[in-house]
Design a protein around this motif. Sequence first.
Motif, PDB file in Angstrom:
ATOM      1  N   HIS A  65      65.598  60.712  42.094  1.00 24.40           N
ATOM      2  CA  HIS A  65      65.020  61.866  42.524  1.00 24.40           C
ATOM      3  C   HIS A  65      65.853  63.040  42.017  1.00 24.40           C
ATOM      4  O   HIS A  65      66.951  63.328  42.597  1.00 24.40           O
ATOM      5  CB  HIS A  65      64.791  62.058  44.061  1.00 24.40           C
ATOM      6  N   HIS A  67      65.745  67.358  40.185  1.00 19.62           N
ATOM      7  CA  HIS A  67      64.751  68.507  39.307  1.00 19.62           C
ATOM      8  C   HIS A  67      66.078  69.082  38.482  1.00 19.62           C
ATOM      9  O   HIS A  67      66.790  69.901  38.874  1.00 19.62           O
ATOM     10  CB  HIS A  67      64.524  69.470  40.303  1.00 19.62           C
ATOM     11  N   HIS A 212      57.106  64.568  47.062  1.00 23.30           N
ATOM     12  CA  HIS A 212      58.051  64.840  48.160  1.00 23.30           C
ATOM     13  C   HIS A 212      57.003  64.398  49.321  1.00 23.30           C
ATOM     14  O   HIS A 212      56.058  64.938  49.481  1.00 23.30           O
ATOM     15  CB  HIS A 212      58.406  66.346  48.406  1.00 23.30           C
ATOM     16  N   HIS A 249      62.201  61.422  50.001  1.00 23.71           N
ATOM     17  CA  HIS A 249      62.736  61.801  51.270  1.00 23.71           C
ATOM     18  C   HIS A 249      62.070  60.833  52.507  1.00 23.71           C
ATOM     19  O   HIS A 249      63.077  60.066  52.894  1.00 23.71           O
ATOM     20  CB  HIS A 249      62.372  63.239  51.569  1.00 23.71           C
ATOM     21  N   ASP A 300      68.599  64.394  44.326  1.00 23.00           N
ATOM     22  CA  ASP A 300      67.769  65.658  44.502  1.00 23.00           C
ATOM     23  C   ASP A 300      68.406  66.754  43.811  1.00 23.00           C
ATOM     24  O   ASP A 300      69.441  66.559  43.145  1.00 23.00           O
ATOM     25  CB  ASP A 300      67.686  66.090  46.050  1.00 23.00           C
TER      26      ASP A 300
HETATM   27 NI    NI Z   1      63.106  67.309  45.533  1.00 24.46          NI
END
Ligand code: NI
Length: 430
Positions: A65, A67, A212, A249, A300
């Motif tokens: 996960h 970005h 998410h 998550h 993340d």
């Molecule tokens: Ni995220």
Amino acid sequence: MSLLLKNTSVITCDIDGTIIEDGAVGISNGIIDYVGSMEAYMAEKYDRVMDLRGKAVMPGFVNAHNHAAMTMFRNYADDMKLMDWLFNKIFPLEDKLTEEDAYWASSLAILEMIKGGTTAYCDMYMFMEKTAEAVIQSGMRAVLGRGLQGETAEGLDYRISEALELYRNYHNSGDGRIRVNLAPHSVYTCSPDYLKKVARVAWEIKSGINIHLSETVDEVKNCIDKYGMSPIKLADKAGLLNENTIAAHCVVVDEEDMEILKEKKVNVAHNPGSNMKLASGIAPIKTMTDMGINIALGTDGASSNNNLDMLEEMRTATYLQKVVSKDPTALPVDQVLRMATINGAKALGFDNTGEIKKGMVADLIVINTQKPWYYPKHNVKSAIVYSGNSSDVEFVIIDGRIIMEKGQVLTLDEERILYEVQRRAERIMS
Ligand code: NI
């Protein structure tokens, strides 16, 4: 090209936690064609032989996960609540981000990931064509999804159109190293009707889903107040949950939620660093693992972590489960190593990677264990998880190709990337 790695500890990350000491790994045409002890004359069969005495070979990390382009906002807005951080700091900056900015920020993320031993990762963001270009150039393996958010199910909104274009242009590109999925951001940025539409489009093009889910107490509470059910139930009702879904998550989940995740074979991406920094809470990873749910590990985005270091993430994950369960046997070394490798590969749909085994694709890293923090040498797996640093990664091999050699990333211009990101970040924040 064929390559033989010899005289090394081979951490296979198989289900038994097998280590082969003084072992060898042979690679031909990108595929692992030998795993075992060194045999006479075998070196002659390979174009290049690397003597890795004092080093360890293991599968590359899979960051489930991320970005990537959010490296642009690293260390910009810290010590804030998730919604305040997202809506008041990050979203306004994202309005100023250009596609060229996204290209350089993605390149920075990929550079950092390769240097830390990550060989595959999952991304949800915008300007994903630019990220795809950076992935292709770097030699990285990735699952990319255009982040989707919307209200209505009427017509095809521009984000879904962009997602479909990304799919058409980049799915299976980069010699098969890129997969494209659909990435509805969350239940608080997408209406139930919109989520249903995304699920229908995903079914039509047979793509995976990245979303998410149940990150914070507020998200779950608001969802129940508004729709009378938890985010996981809402996503399930919309038709988004199946074995090709990655749910990031899953921090605030009840027994019913976890039963749904198990029944629908959803892959969970656990992000302990981000969850701790944003004070989101502690996902019940031990419980979900015991239930047989596939748990992968992610960092993340770099603006909520603030690095993309999977070795640090492994250590954080195991410490956190030990603390919350008051049980030092929780999430042992072999389990957390599999979370960071083969579980992630499975979650991303790269089923032929994530383990060192004959016939698997060679996504491998070499860790230099000739450092003080690896001595005395007892158990190399424990040493990597509990004492190692990501800067100990010396070689990175993806698809059988050497991407990093002695700490130098061969496919990217490191100096240029740092320069471009710095000057662009100054423009965006001014
Ligand atoms: Ni995220």
